[in-house]
Scaffold this active site. Structure first.
Site, PDB file in Angstrom:
ATOM      1  N   ASP A  24     114.138   8.365  91.431  1.00 15.06           N
ATOM      2  CA  ASP A  24     114.828   7.635  92.502  1.00 15.06           C
ATOM      3  C   ASP A  24     114.375   8.131  93.877  1.00 15.06           C
ATOM      4  O   ASP A  24     114.012   9.291  94.045  1.00 15.06           O
ATOM      5  CB  ASP A  24     116.345   7.813  92.342  1.00 15.06           C
ATOM      6  CG  ASP A  24     117.120   6.770  93.140  1.00 15.06           C
ATOM      7  OD1 ASP A  24     116.530   5.741  93.535  1.00 15.06           O
ATOM      8  OD2 ASP A  24     118.321   7.001  93.388  1.00 15.06           O
ATOM      9  N   HIS A  41     107.071   2.689  96.238  1.00 19.48           N
ATOM     10  CA  HIS A  41     106.850   2.488  94.795  1.00 19.48           C
ATOM     11  C   HIS A  41     105.408   2.828  94.421  1.00 19.48           C
ATOM     12  O   HIS A  41     105.154   3.420  93.379  1.00 19.48           O
ATOM     13  CB  HIS A  41     107.168   1.043  94.387  1.00 19.48           C
ATOM     14  CG  HIS A  41     108.618   0.675  94.594  1.00 19.48           C
ATOM     15  ND1 HIS A  41     109.649   1.503  94.214  1.00 19.48           N
ATOM     16  CD2 HIS A  41     109.216  -0.435  95.129  1.00 19.48           C
ATOM     17  CE1 HIS A  41     110.809   0.919  94.516  1.00 19.48           C
ATOM     18  NE2 HIS A  41     110.566  -0.252  95.073  1.00 19.48           N
ATOM     19  N   LEU A 135     101.849  14.679  74.130  1.00 19.06           N
ATOM     20  CA  LEU A 135     103.118  14.269  74.751  1.00 19.06           C
ATOM     21  C   LEU A 135     103.470  12.815  74.399  1.00 19.06           C
ATOM     22  O   LEU A 135     102.597  11.951  74.416  1.00 19.06           O
ATOM     23  CB  LEU A 135     102.947  14.395  76.269  1.00 19.06           C
ATOM     24  CG  LEU A 135     104.088  13.894  77.150  1.00 19.06           C
ATOM     25  CD1 LEU A 135     105.232  14.907  77.158  1.00 19.06           C
ATOM     26  CD2 LEU A 135     103.611  13.663  78.586  1.00 19.06           C
TER      27      LEU A 135
HETATM   28  C1  IPE Z   1     118.111   3.944  88.938  1.00 17.76           C
HETATM   29  O1  IPE Z   1     117.847   3.906  90.313  1.00 17.76           O
HETATM   30  C2  IPE Z   1     117.095   3.168  88.195  1.00 17.76           C
HETATM   31  C3  IPE Z   1     115.712   3.638  88.276  1.00 17.76           C
HETATM   32  C4  IPE Z   1     115.254   4.725  88.859  1.00 17.76           C
HETATM   33  C5  IPE Z   1     114.774   2.800  87.591  1.00 17.76           C
HETATM   34  P1  IPE Z   1     118.649   2.929  91.300  1.00 17.76           P
HETATM   35  O2  IPE Z   1     118.197   3.278  92.657  1.00 17.76           O
HETATM   36  O3  IPE Z   1     118.496   1.536  90.870  1.00 17.76           O
HETATM   37  O4  IPE Z   1     120.150   3.397  91.031  1.00 17.76           O
HETATM   38  P2  IPE Z   1     121.492   3.107  91.844  1.00 17.76           P
HETATM   39  O5  IPE Z   1     121.626   1.626  91.975  1.00 17.76           O
HETATM   40  O6  IPE Z   1     121.360   3.750  93.181  1.00 17.76           O
HETATM   41  O7  IPE Z   1     122.561   3.744  91.026  1.00 17.76           O
HETATM   42  C1  IPE Z   2     113.541   4.143  92.476  1.00 18.09           C
HETATM   43  O1  IPE Z   2     113.499   4.163  93.859  1.00 18.09           O
HETATM   44  C2  IPE Z   2     112.611   3.109  91.891  1.00 18.09           C
HETATM   45  C3  IPE Z   2     113.284   1.994  91.218  1.00 18.09           C
HETATM   46  C4  IPE Z   2     114.552   1.843  91.047  1.00 18.09           C
HETATM   47  C5  IPE Z   2     112.413   0.978  90.703  1.00 18.09           C
HETATM   48  P1  IPE Z   2     114.434   3.218  94.725  1.00 18.09           P
HETATM   49  O2  IPE Z   2     113.699   1.941  94.981  1.00 18.09           O
HETATM   50  O3  IPE Z   2     115.755   3.070  94.108  1.00 18.09           O
HETATM   51  O4  IPE Z   2     114.525   4.047  96.076  1.00 18.09           O
HETATM   52  P2  IPE Z   2     115.802   4.209  97.003  1.00 18.09           P
HETATM   53  O5  IPE Z   2     116.916   4.721  96.145  1.00 18.09           O
HETATM   54  O6  IPE Z   2     116.100   2.858  97.578  1.00 18.09           O
HETATM   55  O7  IPE Z   2     115.364   5.198  98.027  1.00 18.09           O
HETATM   56 MG    MG Z   3     117.508   4.067  94.295  1.00 18.95          MG
END
Ligand code: IPE
Ligand code: IPE
Ligand code: MG
Length: 259
Positions: A24, A41, A135
């Site tokens: 995240d 990303h 792995l």
């Molecule tokens: C969780 O991250 C899902 C992934 C990393 C794929 P999100 O950024 O979507 O989670 P929430 O919505 O903040 O809980």
């Molecule tokens: C996690 O990073 C990646 C996915 C959920 C695909 P985020 O896109 O949720 O990044 P933040 O949380 O907005 O910084």
């Molecule tokens: Mg996120």
């Protein structure tokens, strides 16, 4: 059959056998640099490469990465379609290298919403790497912990209707998407949030949880090492008291013998 931490006490080792990560913070990483979210990303894929390599070197046997949750469809359509394209590109570019490195690649999640081209790339990659014994890298895509438990129960009842009147853990376990892996020893979430966000729910029952403010694109081998060191300082009791743990029993015996 994979052992359940609630049915019997698992063996614990200094290096986690299975690490599960919620990657995240990509969006915030990009925003801090005045880049569009998708820039984060893209950099996130590089962090995946580094962490896969580091896990292989550290002797981790299973690495499970949350790439797209069943709730991530709620994001703006542009971001969703970029993530799908990025997943496809990463598969096309990386699968050969994964295979050369003896990595077994798996995807868990509901693939029915994905484009057929992406699904066939996934199936090809799984087929190519299925007999590798390094792995096991699992990517959770359109995955949700509740979806997993429900699909497992539904498939089990279809196969074995007699279980409708009652079933146990061992009946359900083979139908869970991660049935081939031991339960995660260590869960890592980057990006500062302290929640599970519908990631593997069933198997996290006794997993050690580690949360870090580091944003996913900045997570690297050193950051992984910090998480492993934190894990090594935990006392995994699985319901027992400290005094009952094998290390404590050994220490007590040693004291009695040596006086
Ligand atoms: C969780 O991250 C899902 C992934 C990393 C794929 P999100 O950024 O979507 O989670 P929430 O919505 O903040 O809980
Ligand atoms: C996690 O990073 C990646 C996915 C959920 C695909 P985020 O896109 O949720 O990044 P933040 O949380 O907005 O910084
Ligand atoms: Mg996120």
């Amino acid at each position: 059959m994979v052992k359940s931490s609630t049915a019997e006490i698992p063996e614990t080792r200094p290096i986690p056998r299975h690490i599960a990560i919620i990657m995240d913070g990509n969006g915030r990483w990009a925003q801090q640099r005045f880049l569009p979210r998708i820039g984060g990303h893209k950099r996130g894929v590089e962090a995946v490469r580094a962490v896969v390599r580091a896990c292989g070197e550290r002797g981790v046997e299973y690495l499970t990465l949350f790439a797209f949750s069943s709730e991530n469809w709620r994001r703006p359509p542009d971001e969703v379609s970029f993530l799908m394209r990025l997943f496809m590109m990463a598969l096309e570019q990386e699968v050969g290298k994964l295979h050369e490195n003896g990595i077994r690649f798996r995807v868990i999640g509901d693939l029915s919403r994905f484009e057929p081209k992406l699904v066939s790339l996934i199936r090809e990659a799984e087929g190519l790497t299925r007999d590798n014994d390094g792995l096991t890298l699992t990517v959770a895509a359109n995955y949700g912990g509740r979806w997993d438990i429900l699909q497992a129960a539904n498939r089990m009842l279809k196969d074995r209707p007699e279980l409708a009147s009652g079933f146990g853990e061992n009946d359900l376990a083979p139908y869970l998407a991660l049935s081939y892996a031991p339960e995660p020893d260590l869960f890592i979430r980057t990006g500062g949030e302290q929640r599970i966000s519908n990631f593997v729910l069933w198997q996290l029952a006794y997993t050690e949880l580690y949360f870090t403010d580091t944003l996913w694109p900045d997570f690297d081998a050193t950051a992984l090492e910090h998480a492993i060191v934190s894990y090594q300082q935990r006392e995994r009791r699985f319901g027992r008291t400290s005094e009952q743990l094998p290390q404590a029993v050994e220490r007590a015996t040693h004291r009695r013998v040596t006086g």
